[in-house]
Write a protein that holds these residues in place. Structure first.
Motif, PDB file in Angstrom:
ATOM      1  N   UNK A  56     -16.276   0.738 -40.320  1.00 23.89           N
ATOM      2  CA  UNK A  56     -14.856   0.575 -40.638  1.00 23.89           C
ATOM      3  C   UNK A  56     -14.012   1.456 -39.725  1.00 23.89           C
ATOM      4  N   UNK A  57     -12.818   0.974 -39.340  1.00 25.56           N
ATOM      5  CA  UNK A  57     -11.911   1.828 -38.543  1.00 25.56           C
ATOM      6  C   UNK A  57     -11.513   3.069 -39.345  1.00 25.56           C
ATOM      7  N   UNK A  58     -11.332   4.171 -38.630  1.00 23.52           N
ATOM      8  CA  UNK A  58     -10.956   5.415 -39.304  1.00 23.52           C
ATOM      9  C   UNK A  58      -9.484   5.371 -39.717  1.00 23.52           C
ATOM     10  N   UNK A  59      -9.221   5.924 -40.898  1.00 19.72           N
ATOM     11  CA  UNK A  59      -7.853   6.013 -41.407  1.00 19.72           C
ATOM     12  C   UNK A  59      -7.553   7.465 -41.741  1.00 19.72           C
ATOM     13  N   UNK A  60      -6.290   7.799 -41.798  1.00 18.22           N
ATOM     14  CA  UNK A  60      -5.875   9.162 -42.111  1.00 18.22           C
ATOM     15  C   UNK A  60      -6.076   9.448 -43.592  1.00 18.22           C
ATOM     16  N   UNK A  61      -6.160  10.728 -43.891  1.00 18.72           N
ATOM     17  CA  UNK A  61      -6.260  11.132 -45.282  1.00 18.72           C
ATOM     18  C   UNK A  61      -4.919  10.913 -45.989  1.00 18.72           C
ATOM     19  N   UNK A  62      -4.998  10.719 -47.284  1.00 17.23           N
ATOM     20  CA  UNK A  62      -3.785  10.406 -48.042  1.00 17.23           C
ATOM     21  C   UNK A  62      -2.811  11.568 -48.022  1.00 17.23           C
ATOM     22  N   UNK A  63      -3.290  12.779 -48.124  1.00 18.42           N
ATOM     23  CA  UNK A  63      -2.365  13.915 -48.188  1.00 18.42           C
ATOM     24  C   UNK A  63      -1.622  14.122 -46.860  1.00 18.42           C
ATOM     25  N   UNK A  64      -2.234  13.678 -45.731  1.00 19.26           N
ATOM     26  CA  UNK A  64      -1.509  13.732 -44.457  1.00 19.26           C
ATOM     27  C   UNK A  64      -0.344  12.751 -44.444  1.00 19.26           C
ATOM     28  N   UNK A  65      -0.608  11.553 -44.958  1.00 21.14           N
ATOM     29  CA  UNK A  65       0.466  10.554 -45.015  1.00 21.14           C
ATOM     30  C   UNK A  65       1.551  10.978 -46.005  1.00 21.14           C
ATOM     31  N   UNK A  66       1.168  11.632 -47.104  1.00 21.49           N
ATOM     32  CA  UNK A  66       2.170  12.108 -48.058  1.00 21.49           C
ATOM     33  C   UNK A  66       3.027  13.213 -47.456  1.00 21.49           C
ATOM     34  N   UNK A  97     -13.765  -0.914 -53.829  1.00 23.97           N
ATOM     35  CA  UNK A  97     -12.523  -0.410 -53.221  1.00 23.97           C
ATOM     36  C   UNK A  97     -12.672   1.069 -52.865  1.00 23.97           C
ATOM     37  N   UNK A  98     -13.320   1.838 -53.727  1.00 21.02           N
ATOM     38  CA  UNK A  98     -13.543   3.252 -53.422  1.00 21.02           C
ATOM     39  C   UNK A  98     -14.423   3.424 -52.178  1.00 21.02           C
ATOM     40  N   UNK A  99     -15.418   2.537 -52.008  1.00 20.99           N
ATOM     41  CA  UNK A  99     -16.251   2.581 -50.807  1.00 20.99           C
ATOM     42  C   UNK A  99     -15.439   2.269 -49.559  1.00 20.99           C
ATOM     43  N   UNK A 100     -14.490   1.333 -49.661  1.00 21.24           N
ATOM     44  CA  UNK A 100     -13.664   1.005 -48.504  1.00 21.24           C
ATOM     45  C   UNK A 100     -12.739   2.157 -48.127  1.00 21.24           C
ATOM     46  N   UNK A 101     -12.238   2.900 -49.118  1.00 19.94           N
ATOM     47  CA  UNK A 101     -11.276   3.962 -48.841  1.00 19.94           C
ATOM     48  C   UNK A 101     -11.942   5.288 -48.471  1.00 19.94           C
ATOM     49  N   UNK A 102     -13.132   5.537 -48.979  1.00 16.71           N
ATOM     50  CA  UNK A 102     -13.749   6.852 -48.808  1.00 16.71           C
ATOM     51  C   UNK A 102     -14.843   6.895 -47.748  1.00 16.71           C
ATOM     52  N   UNK A 103     -15.460   5.769 -47.409  1.00 20.96           N
ATOM     53  CA  UNK A 103     -16.581   5.771 -46.482  1.00 20.96           C
ATOM     54  C   UNK A 103     -16.207   5.103 -45.167  1.00 20.96           C
ATOM     55  N   UNK A 104     -17.031   5.332 -44.159  1.00 18.16           N
ATOM     56  CA  UNK A 104     -16.794   4.780 -42.830  1.00 18.16           C
ATOM     57  C   UNK A 104     -17.705   3.595 -42.522  1.00 18.16           C
ATOM     58  N   UNK A 105     -18.521   3.174 -43.458  1.00 20.29           N
ATOM     59  CA  UNK A 105     -19.470   2.083 -43.204  1.00 20.29           C
ATOM     60  C   UNK A 105     -19.630   1.279 -44.482  1.00 20.29           C
ATOM     61  N   UNK A 106     -19.440  -0.022 -44.372  1.00 21.69           N
ATOM     62  CA  UNK A 106     -19.553  -0.888 -45.546  1.00 21.69           C
ATOM     63  C   UNK A 106     -19.952  -2.275 -45.081  1.00 21.69           C
ATOM     64  N   UNK A 107     -20.923  -2.877 -45.818  1.00 21.23           N
ATOM     65  CA  UNK A 107     -21.395  -4.234 -45.525  1.00 21.23           C
ATOM     66  C   UNK A 107     -21.860  -4.357 -44.073  1.00 21.23           C
ATOM     67  N   UNK A 113     -14.261  -6.093 -33.753  1.00 26.13           N
ATOM     68  CA  UNK A 113     -14.434  -5.118 -34.830  1.00 26.13           C
ATOM     69  C   UNK A 113     -15.807  -5.244 -35.487  1.00 26.13           C
ATOM     70  N   UNK A 114     -16.455  -6.391 -35.287  1.00 28.01           N
ATOM     71  CA  UNK A 114     -17.812  -6.597 -35.761  1.00 28.01           C
ATOM     72  C   UNK A 114     -18.774  -6.340 -34.597  1.00 28.01           C
ATOM     73  N   UNK A 115     -19.878  -5.659 -34.866  1.00 26.98           N
ATOM     74  CA  UNK A 115     -20.807  -5.326 -33.798  1.00 26.98           C
ATOM     75  C   UNK A 115     -21.367  -6.585 -33.127  1.00 26.98           C
ATOM     76  N   UNK A 116     -21.782  -6.394 -31.873  1.00 28.14           N
ATOM     77  CA  UNK A 116     -22.239  -7.516 -31.054  1.00 28.14           C
ATOM     78  C   UNK A 116     -23.441  -8.220 -31.699  1.00 28.14           C
ATOM     79  N   UNK A 117     -24.398  -7.471 -32.214  1.00 27.03           N
ATOM     80  CA  UNK A 117     -25.615  -8.087 -32.774  1.00 27.03           C
ATOM     81  C   UNK A 117     -25.266  -8.889 -34.021  1.00 27.03           C
ATOM     82  N   UNK A 118     -24.467  -8.286 -34.905  1.00 29.69           N
ATOM     83  CA  UNK A 118     -24.071  -9.002 -36.122  1.00 29.69           C
ATOM     84  C   UNK A 118     -23.219 -10.211 -35.793  1.00 29.69           C
ATOM     85  N   UNK A 119     -22.371 -10.089 -34.770  1.00 30.98           N
ATOM     86  CA  UNK A 119     -21.512 -11.215 -34.388  1.00 30.98           C
ATOM     87  C   UNK A 119     -22.347 -12.387 -33.878  1.00 30.98           C
TER      88      UNK A 119
END
Length: 399
Positions: A162-172, A148-158, A20-26
């Motif tokens: 980040x793995x893609x997740x479904x939108x909240x309204x789809x799960x609801x 936490x908002x960056x983890x839930x709303x964005x696809x790249x952090x640190x 889950x971590x890129x090869x170069x960073x790993x």
């Protein structure tokens, strides 16, 4: 061996958890000193002590993109894969905010969509400050709810995708999770209940007031009614004045606009006239300058031709003057010698002198003949001068 994943660990999102971590960073994490010294031999229990020592979050920094201790501990958690209960305890820890953030980041990488929304959304109520290291090595101020908002709303952090997740309204809509309940909803309900109670009390007071009719209330009501009538009349008068004022303002504005338009048109006309005048003046100036330049060139040309003509005449006169002077002196000398011979012939009677004269005449005839043979008596003075020079040098004369 120290960089291998735990054999008992299960795959995450269909791959090795460390992938889950890129090869170069790993590879940079494996070569970092913190990983070799502090993360060697860590277990799920001893990992907590290292997490409590964290003082900032971040991905990589510096020119060679070195990983932070936070990223090294995330990599260690992916390697040993702790139990879900331990990760949940990390998230629920309120004493150490960096332990909570570490658990939230790991759950965002490995957890399911429902678990991510279930355990991370309550952290929106945590407003504690965080130190976050930027890519240039400087620190910036952040907060737990922002992270936490960056983890839930964005696809790249640190520096990790980040793995893609479904939108909240789809799960609801599928019933996987319940509707989100805000922490402020209880306060809103209490405020609404208080407002309803106050409205009920006001309604009871109004009923009691209208139930009994007294002269004092009647007088107060009439006074309020008159005041409303006067107020309406004053309002109509003010509204009429305001309408007239607006009409006058519109008329003045239209007049000023027309006057400004006329002024601008006159300015444009004057500007065009001045521009045309300047253009004509510039053309006349260029024409005069061109004419003066032509006259100067013509004058210089005439002067140059005159100087060349004078130089040519001087050269021709210098070539002709020596031959002419020599021919004149020769003619004058011959003329003088002829007159002398005539006078001498008339005055002498002796045969000896006559013989000498005859001999002198013969010598002169010989000299003339010789002169005629060397070409010095040529009719062209220039050729005669050249033949004389050639005779002195012993060369043949020119014809």
């Amino acid at each position: 061996m120290a960089n291998r994943t735990d054999p008992t660990a299960r795959s995450i999102h269909g791959t090795n958890p460390q992938n889950l971590v890129e090869k170069i960073l790993r590879s940079k994490i494996y070569q970092h000193t913190y990983w070799k010294e502090q993360c060697f031999g860590l277990t799920a229990e001893t990992l907590v002590d290292k997490a409590m020592e964290l003082d900032h979050v971040g991905g990589t920094y510096g020119g060679n993109r070195r990983p932070t201790p936070f990223m090294c501990l995330v990599m260690k958690m992916l390697q040993i894969q702790p139990e879900k209960d331990i990760v949940v305890e990390f998230i629920k820890n309120e004493d150490y905010k960096y332990v909570r953030v570490l658990g939230a980041f790991y759950l965002r990488l490995t957890g399911s969509d429902a678990d991510i929304y279930l355990y991370l959304e309550p952290l929106y109520n945590d407003y504690r400050k965080l130190r976050q290291k930027k890519s240039d090595g400087q620190f910036m101020l952040s907060h737990v709810d922002e992270f936490i908002d960056e983890l839930l709303m964005k696809d790249y952090s640190c520096d990790i995708a980040l793995p893609r997740i479904k939108k909240r309204w789809n799960l609801e809509s599928t019933g996987a999770i319940e509707l989100r309940r805000s922490a402020l909803e209880d306060d809103f309900e209490e405020e609404e209940e208080k407002e309803e109670d106050e409205m009920d009390v006001d309604a009871e007071d109004q009923k009691d007031y209208h139930r009994g009719r007294s002269p004092l209330r009647e007088r107060d009501r009439d006074r309020k009614h008159d005041s409303h009538r006067y107020r309406d009349r004053d309002y109509d008068r003010e509204r009429g004045r305001g309408r007239d004022r607006d009409r006058d303002y519109d008329r003045d504005r239209d007049y000023d606009r027309g006057r400004d338009y006329e002024r601008d048109r006159d300015k444009d006309r004057d500007r065009d006239r001045d521009r045309d005048r300047d253009r004509d003046r510039g053309r006349d100036r260029d024409r005069d300058r061109y004419r003066i330049r032509e006259e100067e060139d013509y004058g210089r040309e005439r002067e140059r031709e005159g100087r060349e003509r004078e130089r040519r005449d001087k050269d021709q006169g210098r070539r002709r003057s020596p031959s002419r002077s020599r021919s004149r002196s020769r003619d004058r000398k011959d003329h003088r010698d002829g007159e002398h011979r005539k006078r001498h012939n008339r005055g002498s009677a002796s045969p000896r002198r006559h013989g000498e004269e005859n001999g002198g005449a013969k010598e002169e005839s010989k000299k003339k003949k010789e002169k005629k043979d060397d070409g010095t008596d040529h009719p062209d003075p220039e050729i005669a001068a050249a033949n004389k020079l050639r005779a002195s040098l012993g060369l043949k004369p020119l014809k």
